[in-house]
Enzyme design. Sequence first.
Site, PDB file in Angstrom:
ATOM      1  N   ARG A  20     -16.871  -3.921   0.863  1.00 47.27           N
ATOM      2  CA  ARG A  20     -17.026  -4.737   2.244  1.00 47.27           C
ATOM      3  C   ARG A  20     -18.224  -4.758   2.941  1.00 47.27           C
ATOM      4  O   ARG A  20     -19.015  -3.488   2.940  1.00 47.27           O
ATOM      5  CB  ARG A  20     -15.937  -4.056   3.270  1.00 47.27           C
ATOM      6  CG  ARG A  20     -14.579  -4.406   2.861  1.00 47.27           C
ATOM      7  CD  ARG A  20     -13.626  -3.751   3.751  1.00 47.27           C
ATOM      8  NE  ARG A  20     -13.770  -2.260   3.353  1.00 47.27           N
ATOM      9  CZ  ARG A  20     -12.897  -1.325   4.370  1.00 47.27           C
ATOM     10  NH1 ARG A  20     -12.229  -1.864   5.339  1.00 47.27           N
ATOM     11  NH2 ARG A  20     -13.109   0.002   4.406  1.00 47.27           N
ATOM     12  N   CYS A  43     -18.611   0.010   8.361  1.00 52.28           N
ATOM     13  CA  CYS A  43     -18.928   0.845   9.535  1.00 52.28           C
ATOM     14  C   CYS A  43     -20.171   0.376  10.232  1.00 52.28           C
ATOM     15  O   CYS A  43     -20.048  -0.003  11.110  1.00 52.28           O
ATOM     16  CB  CYS A  43     -18.905   2.477   9.170  1.00 52.28           C
ATOM     17  SG  CYS A  43     -17.428   2.791   8.222  1.00 52.28           S
ATOM     18  N   LYS A  57     -19.460   8.066  18.971  1.00 53.49           N
ATOM     19  CA  LYS A  57     -19.184   7.657  17.632  1.00 53.49           C
ATOM     20  C   LYS A  57     -20.112   6.368  17.605  1.00 53.49           C
ATOM     21  O   LYS A  57     -20.957   6.202  16.632  1.00 53.49           O
ATOM     22  CB  LYS A  57     -17.764   7.178  17.541  1.00 53.49           C
ATOM     23  CG  LYS A  57     -17.474   6.253  16.453  1.00 53.49           C
ATOM     24  CD  LYS A  57     -17.807   7.348  15.056  1.00 53.49           C
ATOM     25  CE  LYS A  57     -17.827   5.999  13.974  1.00 53.49           C
ATOM     26  NZ  LYS A  57     -17.159   6.811  12.765  1.00 53.49           N
ATOM     27  N   LEU A  87     -16.727  10.528   8.855  1.00 49.28           N
ATOM     28  CA  LEU A  87     -16.360  10.553   7.676  1.00 49.28           C
ATOM     29  C   LEU A  87     -17.305   9.700   6.763  1.00 49.28           C
ATOM     30  O   LEU A  87     -17.235   8.281   7.244  1.00 49.28           O
ATOM     31  CB  LEU A  87     -14.799  10.417   7.189  1.00 49.28           C
ATOM     32  CG  LEU A  87     -14.003  11.143   7.822  1.00 49.28           C
ATOM     33  CD1 LEU A  87     -12.445  10.705   7.533  1.00 49.28           C
ATOM     34  CD2 LEU A  87     -14.057  12.509   7.622  1.00 49.28           C
ATOM     35  N   LYS A 126       0.630  -1.240   0.063  1.00 46.01           N
ATOM     36  CA  LYS A 126      -0.049  -0.044   0.038  1.00 46.01           C
ATOM     37  C   LYS A 126       1.014   1.240  -0.004  1.00 46.01           C
ATOM     38  O   LYS A 126       0.535   2.117  -0.770  1.00 46.01           O
ATOM     39  CB  LYS A 126      -0.935  -0.051   1.329  1.00 46.01           C
ATOM     40  CG  LYS A 126      -1.830   1.019   1.105  1.00 46.01           C
ATOM     41  CD  LYS A 126      -2.961   0.945   2.679  1.00 46.01           C
ATOM     42  CE  LYS A 126      -3.944  -0.166   2.708  1.00 46.01           C
ATOM     43  NZ  LYS A 126      -4.667  -0.132   3.883  1.00 46.01           N
ATOM     44  N   LYS A 154     -22.270   1.126  -1.479  1.00 46.28           N
ATOM     45  CA  LYS A 154     -22.846   2.613  -1.955  1.00 46.28           C
ATOM     46  C   LYS A 154     -22.405   3.358  -3.236  1.00 46.28           C
ATOM     47  O   LYS A 154     -21.402   2.955  -3.555  1.00 46.28           O
ATOM     48  CB  LYS A 154     -23.118   3.610  -0.750  1.00 46.28           C
ATOM     49  CG  LYS A 154     -21.814   4.266  -0.079  1.00 46.28           C
ATOM     50  CD  LYS A 154     -22.031   5.060   0.898  1.00 46.28           C
ATOM     51  CE  LYS A 154     -21.019   5.947   1.195  1.00 46.28           C
ATOM     52  NZ  LYS A 154     -21.071   6.876   2.369  1.00 46.28           N
TER      53      LYS A 154
HETATM   54  C1  UGA Z   1     -20.990   5.746   8.036  1.00 42.01           C
HETATM   55  C2  UGA Z   1     -21.614   6.942   8.590  1.00 42.01           C
HETATM   56  O1  UGA Z   1     -22.434   7.857   7.973  1.00 42.01           O
HETATM   57  C3  UGA Z   1     -20.271   8.200   8.917  1.00 42.01           C
HETATM   58  O2  UGA Z   1     -20.934   9.178   9.625  1.00 42.01           O
HETATM   59  C4  UGA Z   1     -19.209   7.271   9.554  1.00 42.01           C
HETATM   60  O3  UGA Z   1     -18.070   8.269   9.999  1.00 42.01           O
HETATM   61  C5  UGA Z   1     -18.748   6.078   8.988  1.00 42.01           C
HETATM   62  O4  UGA Z   1     -20.023   5.228   8.740  1.00 42.01           O
HETATM   63  C6  UGA Z   1     -17.540   5.465   9.844  1.00 42.01           C
HETATM   64  O5  UGA Z   1     -17.805   5.127  10.960  1.00 42.01           O
HETATM   65  O6  UGA Z   1     -16.565   5.650   9.433  1.00 42.01           O
HETATM   66  P1  UGA Z   1     -20.470   5.200   5.427  1.00 42.01           P
HETATM   67  O7  UGA Z   1     -20.046   3.738   6.049  1.00 42.01           O
HETATM   68  O8  UGA Z   1     -19.499   5.677   4.509  1.00 42.01           O
HETATM   69  O9  UGA Z   1     -20.386   6.312   6.651  1.00 42.01           O
HETATM   70  O10 UGA Z   1     -21.762   5.027   4.749  1.00 42.01           O
HETATM   71  P2  UGA Z   1     -23.391   5.778   5.075  1.00 42.01           P
HETATM   72  O11 UGA Z   1     -23.423   6.928   4.160  1.00 42.01           O
HETATM   73  O12 UGA Z   1     -23.413   5.913   6.326  1.00 42.01           O
HETATM   74  O13 UGA Z   1     -24.152   4.505   4.433  1.00 42.01           O
HETATM   75  C7  UGA Z   1     -24.040   3.064   5.215  1.00 42.01           C
HETATM   76  C8  UGA Z   1     -24.964   2.363   4.333  1.00 42.01           C
HETATM   77  O14 UGA Z   1     -26.380   2.833   4.684  1.00 42.01           O
HETATM   78  C9  UGA Z   1     -25.140   2.213   2.814  1.00 42.01           C
HETATM   79  O15 UGA Z   1     -25.053   1.038   2.542  1.00 42.01           O
HETATM   80  C10 UGA Z   1     -25.981   3.037   2.327  1.00 42.01           C
HETATM   81  O16 UGA Z   1     -26.417   2.561   1.045  1.00 42.01           O
HETATM   82  C11 UGA Z   1     -27.239   2.685   3.256  1.00 42.01           C
HETATM   83  N1  UGA Z   1     -28.246   3.656   3.440  1.00 42.01           N
HETATM   84  C12 UGA Z   1     -27.925   5.000   3.932  1.00 42.01           C
HETATM   85  C13 UGA Z   1     -29.439   3.583   3.332  1.00 42.01           C
HETATM   86  O17 UGA Z   1     -29.883   2.192   3.072  1.00 42.01           O
HETATM   87  N2  UGA Z   1     -30.313   4.723   3.348  1.00 42.01           N
HETATM   88  C14 UGA Z   1     -30.050   5.864   3.731  1.00 42.01           C
HETATM   89  O18 UGA Z   1     -31.061   6.706   3.917  1.00 42.01           O
HETATM   90  C15 UGA Z   1     -28.891   6.006   4.064  1.00 42.01           C
END
Ligand code: UGA
Length: 460
Positions: free
Chosen positions: A346, A279, A223, A154, A35, A339
Amino acid sequence: MRISVIGAGYVGLVTGACLAELGHTVLCTDNDATKIGILECGKLPIFEPGLESIVAKNRKNGHLSFSAELAKAVAGGDVIFICVGTPPLPNGDADLSSIDRVAQMIAAESESDKLVVEKSTVPAQTGQQLKRVLEIYGRGKTIRFRVASNPEFLREGTAVGDFLHPDRIVVGVDDETAEKQLRKIYRPVLEQGFDCPVHNGSCPRGNPPAWLVTTINSAELIKHASNSFLAIKISYANMVSDLAEKLGANVEEVMHGVGLDPRIGAHFFKPGLGFGGFCLPKDLQAFVRLAERHGVDFSMLREAERINHHRVEGFVEKLRHSLWVLKGKKIGVLGLAFKANTDDIRFAPSIELIKQLQHEGVDVIAYDPQAMEKIHVRLPELNCALNAYEAAQGADALLIVTEWPEFQRLDWKRVHQGMARPLVLDGRNLLSAEEMSALGFEYESIGRPRAGQAIPTALA
Ligand code: UGA
């Protein structure tokens, strides 16, 4: 300030690059020499919009460098951000062995005072353990270790903007010096006056982020409690969408109406195939385990998890209902990333979905704009297409699994012509039922009525 970042994954890389962007001198390290090699060649091991340009800029101006030598990073930083992975153990607990290993190394290699900042997502009380490890393995030294928790919020896909324009910066500290050091690090973000790269150089002077100072335990808890609440919101929307479907209501209208109440809020109410990624699913599990160990009933979170697990199964049932027999059918899958705007697969719902379909004897052909390389490693036998049209060619159904905007902009007439049966199941409510129906598709989505669908007969 001289900052070292340990761990160059999604969190570490974004944190390191953004801290360099704020004007600090940052050394990023990782025990994965491959990496570091990729990064030293000017490439990125991940796809994250906006990251490549700030990494390149800050490597060029000398603010950001990479090294595979942890000792060098420890020696070179007054502040050390720990951004290593905390993957789930088979029982759901977070695996903290990397944090432990790194803490021991920091203790052994440090020759001057250090502020050690936990950025990785960890269960509450990890900071206390971190302090103990630093004290025990650094015993006999005349230097001081301070520990702070500074959880990241994030989102993959918008991580650079989230770092530079956060809603809140949470710092868990147990002394004033640690808070002062962290405030100095984040000063440009708090003042919002710097030339921010994510808005074409002109950073909007919006509201400055909240600066929240708490105990270390509280910061860690914030968190896990935040991610778990987001997971609950998504599962709630998914549960309501199942009922909306039965009643002939439109879940988008429903959740919009619900979310207009500022006490509830409109975000994270999109129903679909459930939450994935590295996450929400693992943090939810680790939070439940933490509560269980302390004898607190977190069954509400277990239920959110259970609802999430059944999303893919429900989607397959919907497909079976439309196709009758799955065995021997050719099915195109659009989207593999968990997403849009990331290449991360993952805990992506796509993987479970593909496995279930293949188990039923379906011939799956998949496409994703960014995640093809990663899926080849995870599912080497999967048949992949070069683009969305190829995935649809000759297919008996096309499944939308990730909400990539490019799928919205497809020439759907061309897709229609290529398909053996023009059936589209939209697992992300990306397309308009009316438009798809007008193009001659059989189209189904999540919690929304089909175009022209009659009110259920029981109520008519
Ligand atoms: C998530 C949190 O949103 C961040 O605030 C946090 O910092 C991060 O985890 C972490 O702990 O590092 P992330 O995993 O990048 O961020 O993705 P999200 O945008 O939260 O989406 C998570 C999942 O939920 C995705 O599969 C998305 O498709 C799904 N989702 C999200 C839905 O099914 N519906 C929604 O309305 C929103």
